[in-house]
Design a protein around this motif. Sequence first.
Motif, PDB file in Angstrom:
ATOM      1  N   VAL A 135     -47.134  32.879  37.762  1.00 10.87           N
ATOM      2  CA  VAL A 135     -47.316  31.426  37.807  1.00 10.87           C
ATOM      3  C   VAL A 135     -47.861  31.070  39.183  1.00 10.87           C
ATOM      4  CG1 VAL A 135     -45.473  30.961  36.155  1.00 10.87           C
ATOM      5  CG2 VAL A 135     -44.948  31.028  38.609  1.00 10.87           C
ATOM      6  N   ALA A 136     -48.288  29.827  39.329  1.00  9.32           N
ATOM      7  CA  ALA A 136     -48.834  29.377  40.615  1.00  9.32           C
ATOM      8  C   ALA A 136     -47.718  29.233  41.656  1.00  9.32           C
ATOM      9  CB  ALA A 136     -49.559  28.054  40.432  1.00  9.32           C
ATOM     10  N   GLN A 137     -48.050  29.575  42.905  1.00  8.36           N
ATOM     11  CA  GLN A 137     -47.056  29.506  43.979  1.00  8.36           C
ATOM     12  C   GLN A 137     -46.481  28.093  44.159  1.00  8.36           C
ATOM     13  OE1 GLN A 137     -48.253  31.265  47.707  1.00  8.36           O
ATOM     14  NE2 GLN A 137     -46.878  29.935  48.896  1.00  8.36           N
ATOM     15  N   PRO A 138     -47.314  27.026  44.138  1.00 11.89           N
ATOM     16  CA  PRO A 138     -46.750  25.679  44.304  1.00 11.89           C
ATOM     17  C   PRO A 138     -45.704  25.331  43.244  1.00 11.89           C
ATOM     18  CG  PRO A 138     -49.108  25.629  44.604  1.00 11.89           C
ATOM     19  CD  PRO A 138     -48.782  26.990  44.065  1.00 11.89           C
ATOM     20  N   SER A 139     -45.881  25.859  42.037  1.00 13.30           N
ATOM     21  CA  SER A 139     -44.928  25.592  40.972  1.00 13.30           C
ATOM     22  C   SER A 139     -43.552  26.171  41.310  1.00 13.30           C
ATOM     23  CB  SER A 139     -45.435  26.170  39.652  1.00 13.30           C
ATOM     24  OG  SER A 139     -44.481  25.988  38.627  1.00 13.30           O
ATOM     25  N   VAL A 140     -43.530  27.402  41.841  1.00 11.07           N
ATOM     26  CA  VAL A 140     -42.257  28.030  42.218  1.00 11.07           C
ATOM     27  C   VAL A 140     -41.607  27.246  43.352  1.00 11.07           C
ATOM     28  CG1 VAL A 140     -41.154  30.118  43.104  1.00 11.07           C
ATOM     29  CG2 VAL A 140     -43.040  30.304  41.463  1.00 11.07           C
ATOM     30  N   SER A 141     -42.400  26.890  44.371  1.00 15.68           N
ATOM     31  CA  SER A 141     -41.862  26.136  45.505  1.00 15.68           C
ATOM     32  C   SER A 141     -41.258  24.812  45.049  1.00 15.68           C
ATOM     33  CB  SER A 141     -42.962  25.880  46.539  1.00 15.68           C
ATOM     34  OG  SER A 141     -43.464  27.090  47.048  1.00 15.68           O
ATOM     35  N   GLN A 142     -41.966  24.114  44.163  1.00 14.44           N
ATOM     36  CA  GLN A 142     -41.486  22.823  43.686  1.00 14.44           C
ATOM     37  C   GLN A 142     -40.187  22.963  42.890  1.00 14.44           C
ATOM     38  OE1 GLN A 142     -42.865  19.809  44.442  1.00 14.44           O
ATOM     39  NE2 GLN A 142     -41.017  18.969  43.455  1.00 14.44           N
ATOM     40  N   GLN A 143     -40.114  23.976  42.052  1.00  9.62           N
ATOM     41  CA  GLN A 143     -38.918  24.171  41.235  1.00  9.62           C
ATOM     42  C   GLN A 143     -37.706  24.515  42.106  1.00  9.62           C
ATOM     43  OE1 GLN A 143     -38.382  23.527  38.176  1.00  9.62           O
ATOM     44  NE2 GLN A 143     -40.432  23.269  37.347  1.00  9.62           N
ATOM     45  N   ILE A 144     -37.908  25.323  43.125  1.00 11.53           N
ATOM     46  CA  ILE A 144     -36.796  25.668  44.029  1.00 11.53           C
ATOM     47  C   ILE A 144     -36.334  24.437  44.790  1.00 11.53           C
ATOM     48  CG2 ILE A 144     -36.093  27.041  46.025  1.00 11.53           C
ATOM     49  CD1 ILE A 144     -36.350  28.640  43.446  1.00 11.53           C
ATOM     50  N   GLY A 165     -38.449  36.486  55.654  1.00  6.45           N
ATOM     51  CA  GLY A 165     -38.540  35.967  54.289  1.00  6.45           C
ATOM     52  C   GLY A 165     -37.361  35.100  53.933  1.00  6.45           C
ATOM     53  N   LEU A 166     -37.245  34.805  52.653  1.00  7.95           N
ATOM     54  CA  LEU A 166     -36.163  33.965  52.152  1.00  7.95           C
ATOM     55  C   LEU A 166     -34.955  34.828  51.786  1.00  7.95           C
ATOM     56  CD1 LEU A 166     -38.150  31.520  49.841  1.00  7.95           C
ATOM     57  CD2 LEU A 166     -37.344  31.132  52.165  1.00  7.95           C
ATOM     58  N   VAL A 167     -33.780  34.415  52.301  1.00  2.00           N
ATOM     59  CA  VAL A 167     -32.533  35.154  52.071  1.00  2.00           C
ATOM     60  C   VAL A 167     -31.516  34.198  51.455  1.00  2.00           C
ATOM     61  CG1 VAL A 167     -30.664  36.452  53.127  1.00  2.00           C
ATOM     62  CG2 VAL A 167     -32.992  36.684  54.012  1.00  2.00           C
ATOM     63  N   VAL A 187     -37.209  34.719  43.374  1.00  2.00           N
ATOM     64  CA  VAL A 187     -37.333  34.538  44.825  1.00  2.00           C
ATOM     65  C   VAL A 187     -36.322  35.422  45.557  1.00  2.00           C
ATOM     66  CG1 VAL A 187     -37.033  32.897  46.725  1.00  2.00           C
ATOM     67  CG2 VAL A 187     -38.301  32.218  44.672  1.00  2.00           C
ATOM     68  N   ALA A 188     -35.082  35.465  45.045  1.00  2.00           N
ATOM     69  CA  ALA A 188     -34.057  36.298  45.674  1.00  2.00           C
ATOM     70  C   ALA A 188     -34.430  37.768  45.607  1.00  2.00           C
ATOM     71  CB  ALA A 188     -32.717  36.057  44.992  1.00  2.00           C
ATOM     72  N   GLU A 189     -35.023  38.182  44.508  1.00  2.00           N
ATOM     73  CA  GLU A 189     -35.393  39.590  44.334  1.00  2.00           C
ATOM     74  C   GLU A 189     -36.578  39.980  45.218  1.00  2.00           C
ATOM     75  OE1 GLU A 189     -37.041  42.577  40.793  1.00  2.00           O
ATOM     76  OE2 GLU A 189     -36.102  40.664  40.277  1.00  2.00           O
ATOM     77  N   GLU A 190     -37.572  39.084  45.309  1.00  2.00           N
ATOM     78  CA  GLU A 190     -38.798  39.416  46.024  1.00  2.00           C
ATOM     79  C   GLU A 190     -38.748  39.031  47.503  1.00  2.00           C
ATOM     80  OE1 GLU A 190     -41.258  41.171  44.743  1.00  2.00           O
ATOM     81  OE2 GLU A 190     -40.167  41.303  42.839  1.00  2.00           O
ATOM     82  N   GLY A 191     -37.905  38.059  47.844  1.00  2.00           N
ATOM     83  CA  GLY A 191     -37.783  37.656  49.251  1.00  2.00           C
ATOM     84  C   GLY A 191     -38.818  36.644  49.702  1.00  2.00           C
ATOM     85  N   SER A 192     -39.679  36.195  48.794  1.00  2.00           N
ATOM     86  CA  SER A 192     -40.670  35.188  49.160  1.00  2.00           C
ATOM     87  C   SER A 192     -41.138  34.457  47.913  1.00  2.00           C
ATOM     88  CB  SER A 192     -41.864  35.815  49.871  1.00  2.00           C
ATOM     89  OG  SER A 192     -42.718  36.464  48.951  1.00  2.00           O
TER      90      SER A 192
END
Length: 297
Positions: free
Chosen positions: A27-36, A54-56, A12-17
């Motif tokens: 992987v699925a987007q909801p999985s990343v959101s949930q893990q964060i 984006g995310l910083v 997420v830090a590398e891609e900004g989103s």
Amino acid sequence: MSLRQYEYALAVAEEGSVTAAAELLRVAQPSVSQQIRNLERELGVDLFARTPTGLVPTLVGRAFLREAEAAVNAARRAKAMARAGADELVGELVVMAQMGLGTRQLPGALGALRRRFPRLEVTVFEEPNPAELERMGRRGVIDLALVASTCEEGAVDAHHLGDEEFVVVLGDEHRLLAEDRVGLAELAGEPWVRFDRDSALDGVLRDVLREHGLAPTTVARASQTATAVRWAAHGLGVTLVPASAVPHGHEHLVRPVFPVVSQPVIAAVRRGAGRAELALLELLRQESWSRSAVLMA
């Protein structure tokens, strides 16, 4: 927390989103959101600030991500080494030698080991103090040690490699150089270069002198055998060392003694030894440990 969560946060830090991170990780987007979210909840801090672009990473997030990256990289290296180890020895082998033992044989065996397994890291210590060597052995720090005797029954497997014969080192113009072999009684009245008081090597010398009724005058103490030999060669005093410990270029100043003084050389290998220890043990067995071969080397 898990390494997977670390990897998600780094992506997420590398891609900004989250979307781009999910694509990168496949992987699925909801999985990343949930893990964060789970990670931030567990830490009790916000790792990312939501901005229009984006995310910083936040200030605390940047600190966390530095450590997370180190942990992920370490895990990847460990995995790679484990996989490589299935076919090739990797990792670190810690070897300790009691001062004066195997001075010529150990380097030859270690050189052969490194040529056979170039990715194996070997660390070697020369330990003059047998009590410290024993303490390190009990702590499980040492994989293989060259010693004159083993102290702790059952803690190691002991393998007798051979015997080291001791020789006397004389000054360049010493009267006893005319002899092929020097009687210990002939060394009465000689000044002596000795070793650290708590070393096993000085213990051998002390016992030999006592057994033959010699009351030595100690003119110097050295912490290394090569130093003692060089000082003796310059006429500071005589010294007694294992034959293989005599540095090249000083052999003409060495004489065997009688009665013969020798000590066993034992490879103490920790119980449950791995391939690296056993490979080194086999190479040490192939080295020449006979008295005559060492004296003529």
